[in-house]
Write an enzyme that holds these catalytic residues in place. Structure first.
Site, PDB file in Angstrom:
ATOM      1  CB  THR A  66     -16.797 -22.846  28.184  1.00 37.76           C
ATOM      2  OG1 THR A  66     -17.510 -22.676  26.939  1.00 37.76           O
ATOM      3  CG2 THR A  66     -15.854 -24.021  28.040  1.00 37.76           C
ATOM      4  CG  ASP A  72     -17.329 -31.231  25.664  1.00 32.90           C
ATOM      5  OD1 ASP A  72     -17.523 -30.363  26.536  1.00 32.90           O
ATOM      6  OD2 ASP A  72     -16.226 -31.394  25.118  1.00 32.90           O
ATOM      7  CE  LYS A 102     -15.720 -28.132  30.705  1.00 32.20           C
ATOM      8  NZ  LYS A 102     -14.494 -27.311  30.886  1.00 32.20           N
ATOM      9  CB  THR A 103     -13.916 -35.186  28.884  1.00 28.87           C
ATOM     10  OG1 THR A 103     -14.444 -34.122  28.088  1.00 28.87           O
ATOM     11  CG2 THR A 103     -14.176 -36.519  28.196  1.00 28.87           C
ATOM     12  NE  ARG A 162      -8.076 -30.467  26.528  1.00 24.44           N
ATOM     13  CZ  ARG A 162      -9.311 -29.989  26.357  1.00 24.44           C
ATOM     14  NH1 ARG A 162      -9.508 -28.901  25.624  1.00 24.44           N
ATOM     15  NH2 ARG A 162     -10.338 -30.584  26.917  1.00 24.44           N
TER      16      ARG A 162
END
Length: 341
Positions: free
Chosen positions: A164, A115, A71-72, A223
Site C-alpha cells: 500500500t 503481502d 492483490k492476494t 472486501r
C-alpha cells in the site's frame, strides 16, 4: 483447560475455518472470473501468455494499491494460470532463515507472494537481490569474520509483492520488479456484479436495488462489499424473512452505522477528532495519538478513501478536513477555510 473451554476453542476454530472457506469460495480462480481492474488484467494476460510461450517463469510483479482490492486474489490467480504452486509470506514477519527455507523449497516457476512487502526489514530485502536477479541465494556458513558465503542455486521463481506504500520500498529492491501494476478502487457497477455473483453463490436472496445500495456504500472495495453483504444478510434473517430488499438493506446499513458514503463510526470519529480537537488540520503524529490508532493504520486504512472522496487532503501543515467533510458531518466552516479552497 476445562472441557468447556476446550469445546469453545474447537468451536471458534471451526467458525474461523468455515469463514475462511466461505471467503475463499468467493474468490475468483481465473482472470476471466475476476471483476474489474481491466487494465491490470490485460497486462497480466499478455505477460502470462508470453511467459508460457517462452516456457519461463513470469517476471517479478509488484501490486500497488489500498487494502481490499484483490492483490492476494490476483497472486493466486497468477499461480493458477501458470499452473504452478503458490507460497505466501507477510513482509514484517519474514526473516532471512524463513526466506531461505521458502526459496530453497520452490519448484521451477513457483510463485512467492509477500503481502505488506514494504514492511520487510531492509537486510531481508537485500538478501533477495541475488535471488531475484540471478536465482541464487547467498548463505553464510559459520559465524563472524570467518564465515564463508556459499551461493545456493534456486529454481526460477516469481516474486509477487503487495504494497500500500510503494515509496517505502528501497530503490534497488523496487527496481528489481519487472512488472509494476497499480490497482484502483472499483466502480459501484463492478461491485454490484460481484455482490450479485456472491449472493447467488451463497444462496442469498437480494433485490437489484439492494445490490445497488450495498455497492454504493462499499467504498470501492470488494472486501468491504462482501462484509456488508453478509452483515445485511444476517439482519434480513433476524428482522425480516431472509430476503434483502432495498428497505431492509437501508435499515441494516443504518443499524450498522454505515452512512451514504460508506463511512463507519471510526471514519467519522477520525474526521470529528480532526475538526473538533484540531480545528480541521493536524499533523499525523498528533492525530494518531488523539484517535488511538498507529500512524501506519491511518495512512494505509483510513486516509486513502477519505482523500478519494474529497473529505481529506494532505498539506505541508498536515491533514486538512475539506469543506465536504464539514458539510457531511454538519459543522460550520471556519474562516480560514475560505482562503484554502
Amino acid at each position: 483447560m476445562s472441557e468447556h473451554d476446550e469445546h469453545d476453542k474447537q468451536m471458534e476454530q471451526l467458525r474461523r475455518e468455515e469463514g475462511e472457506e466461505v471467503e475463499y469460495s468467493l474468490r475468483p480462480q481465473a482472470l476471466a472470473e475476476f471483476i474489474g481492474q481491466e487494465r491490470v488484467k490485460e497486462q497480466l494476460r499478455i505477460h502470462i501468455e508470453a511467459a508460457k510461450q517462452r516456457k519461463e517463469a513470469l517476471e517479478h510483479i509488484l501490486f500497488v494499491g489500498p487494502p481490499g482490492l484483490g492483490k492476494t486474489t490476483l497472486a493466486k490467480i497468477i499461480a493458477n494460470e501458470m499452473g504452478t504452486n503458490l507460497k505466501q509470506g507477510i513482509g514484517p514477519t519474514m526473516e532471512r532463515l524463513d526466506l531461505a527455507t521458502i526459496l530453497t523449497n520452490l519448484d521451477e516457476g513457483d510463485v512467492l507472494f509477500v503481502d505488506e512487502i514494504h514492511r520487510m526489514k531492509g537486510y531481508v530485502q537485500e538478501s533477495l537481490y541475488p535471488a531475484m536477479e540471478d536465482y541464487t541465494l547467498d548463505l553464510a556458513i559459520g559465524q563472524g569474520a570467518s564465515a564463508d558465503i556459499v551461493q545456493v542455486p534456486l529454481a526460477r521463481f516469481t516474486l509477487i509483492g503487495a504494497t500500500t506504500r510503494e515509496g517505502l520500498l528501497a530503490g534497488p529492491f523496487h527496481d528489481r520488479f519487472g512488472i509494476r501494476l497499480h490497482l484502483d478502487y472499483y466502480t459501484p457497477e463492478e461491485i454490484q456484479i460481484a455482490i450479485r455473483r456472491n449472493g447467488e453463490g451463497q444462496k442469498i436472496e437480494i433485490e437489484e436495488e439492494a445490490e445497488r445500495e450495498l455497492a454504493r456504500r462499499s467504498r470501492g472495495t470488494m472486501r468491504i462489499a462482501n462484509k456488508l453483504l453478509f452483515n445485511v444478510r444476517d439482519y434480513a434473517v433476524v428482522k425480516g424473512n431472509g430476503v434483502i430488499t432495498h428497505e431492509i438493506a437501508e435499515e441494516a446499513l443504518e443499524f450498522f452505522r454505515i452512512d451514504e458514503f460508506g463511512l463507519d463510526e471510526r471514519d467519522r470519529f477520525y474526521l470529528r477528532t480532526l475538526i473538533e480537537k484540531f480545528g480541521g488540520r493536524a499533523g499525523l503524529k498528533a492525530l494518531s495519538v488523539a484517535v488511538s490508532e498507529d500512524e501506519r493504520t491511518l495512512e494505509d486504512v483510513y486516509e486513502p478513501y477519505l482523500i478519494k472522496i474529497g473529505f481529506l487532503t494532505l498539506t505541508r501543515q498536515g491533514r486538512l478536513a475539506t469543506d465536504h467533510a464539514y458539510e457531511h458531518l454538519g459543522y460550520e466552516l471556519p474562516d480560514y477555510h475560505q482562503t484554502l479552497f
